[in-house]
Design a protein around this motif. Structure first.
Motif: not given
Ligand code: MLT
Length: 407
Positions: A48-52
């Motif tokens: 998953l993207p870090d932001a998520c």
């Protein structure tokens, strides 16, 4: 005596991807020393993207504290997510969709399977061939498809996508009520232009039909002239429902989140021909059968629209598109006609032989899993689908093995 829904007896074999998983498991059991590379089901491999992840953690922490804890949320989704969707996915592209026309869910598969419930059982359904199996199977289960004969359900209007029509089906030759379209397409990877999509919107308007537009793969579009949403086409709000997913866009296949857009002016008709808006019908269905996607999941989904989230998602899609390019180039160099892979994670390959036979050959001789085209419908016979979801190293390795297997 309790009786079964006999429509289930009309379903063909098992669900395609379960069938493939079983064959692969059998092969692995018999050949434990062989390393299998999976380019079959379109399941993401990047994290998953870090932001998520950050948003996910933060939301989980909120659930640990009584002052920020959340129980049931709005069934349609939290405003923070619906507002981000409306602004970024639609308004930014000139499509006038408001947050309250969006229904957040636990994924596009459920929505695309469930949506048929709000339409009359005798609706004439138009389904592309080849097609993502969920559209067809859920209509078979509901009893709309009729008997299966000569590889076709008798009551379905099949929209053939072939080499001859560039994998964009022609308008139906008989009257239809409900039309399933998916672009960028699963399984062919073909894309549709605004002009082509407009002919479908115009058809739906003229014939009081409805389009179910599955845009699960829109984030793979790199050609700026292509529509990401059907609502970029004038008049579509009256005749189209759009389904979207965070699965491929942000790697949410295991997290589960998607959404359906039902514009307020989108209508269907009662037996007397009186129009009824579909929005309240779906709202009724959604609130009765669904309690909303979880709060941490919706926070993670909303993070897709942050600046960092957008960049991280784009990097992942670019990564898969690089894989797709390699697959397409290598298969083309081997002499196979291919479509897709440029604005899509799927490459649709004319295998010039029975598609299950090609599937078995690639599995046994190359240890590579693809998806046989015949599993997507009669017009898929002779084709295979290769998906770009894996590491670049594995895709390179898979292509080298395929090259020697086919030499
Ligand atoms: C596919 O491989 O066609 C899809 O990943 C399946 C799905 O999205 O359910």
């Amino acid at each position: 005596m309790i009786k079964i829904n006999e429509n289930y007896l009309k379903l063909q074999a098992s669900y395609l991807f379960s069938d493939i998983a079983k064959r692969v498991a059998g092969f692995q059991e018999a050949n434990p020393e062989k390393e299998v590379i999976k380019l079959g089901i379109g399941d993401v491999t990047r994290s998953l993207p870090d932001a998520c992840i950050e948003a996910f953690h933060k939301a989980a922490d909120e659930m640990a504290d009584e002052s920020t804890f959340r129980g049931y949320g709005p069934e349609q989704g939290y405003p923070f997510l619906k507002e981000a969707i409306a602004e970024n996915d639609f308004q930014a592209r000139g499509a006038d969709i408001s947050p309250d026309e969006i229904f957040v869910s636990d994924g596009a598969k459920c929505d695309s399977g469930n949506i048929q419930e709000i339409f009359a059982i005798d609706s004439k359904i138009a389904i592309p061939d080849p097609v993502y199996p969920v559209y067809l199977d859920t209509n078979v289960m509901a009893g709309r498809a009729g008997d299966f004969d000569n590889n076709r359900y008798q009551n379905i209007a099949y929209l053939e996508s072939t080499k001859q029509n560039g994998f964009i089906p022609d308008l139906p030759s008989e009257p239809v009520d409900l039309i399933y379209l998916c672009f960028p397409n699963n399984p062919t990877g073909a894309t549709i232009s605004k002009t082509q999509l407009k002919t479908w919107v115009d058809y739906a308007k003229t014939n009081k039909a409805l389009i179910l537009f599955d845009a699960a793969y829109e984030s793979f579009i790199r050609d700026d002239s292509l529509p990401h949403s059907i609502y970029e086409i004038e008049g579509a709000k009256e005749v189209a429902i759009e389904i979207r997913s965070f699965s491929k866009t942000a790697g949410f296949t295991g997290v589960r989140c998607g959404y359906t857009v039902i514009p307020k002016e989108c209508m269907a008709y009662d037996v007397n021909g009186n129009p009824h808006p579909l929005h309240p019908l779906w709202n009724r269905r959604h609130t009765t059968k669904f309690n909303g996607a979880s709060y941490p999941v919706q926070r993670a989904a909303a993070a897709v629209y942050s600046e960092a989230g957008k960049a991280q998602c784009k990097e992942r899609i670019d990564f898969y598109l690089r894989n797709a390019k390699l697959v397409r180039e290598e298969m083309t160099a081997l002499g196979y006609d291919c479509v897709g892979g440029d604005n899509s994670p799927y490459i649709w390959i004319d295998g010039q032989r029975d598609s299950w036979e090609f599937f078995d050959l690639l599995l046994k001789k190359a240890g590579v899993v693809c998806t046989p085209g015949a599993g997507f419908g009669k017009c898929g016979e002779g084709f295979i689908r290769i998906s770009a979801f894996n590491s670049f190293e594995n895709v390179e390795k898979a292509m080298a093995r395929i090259k020697s297997a086919l030499a």
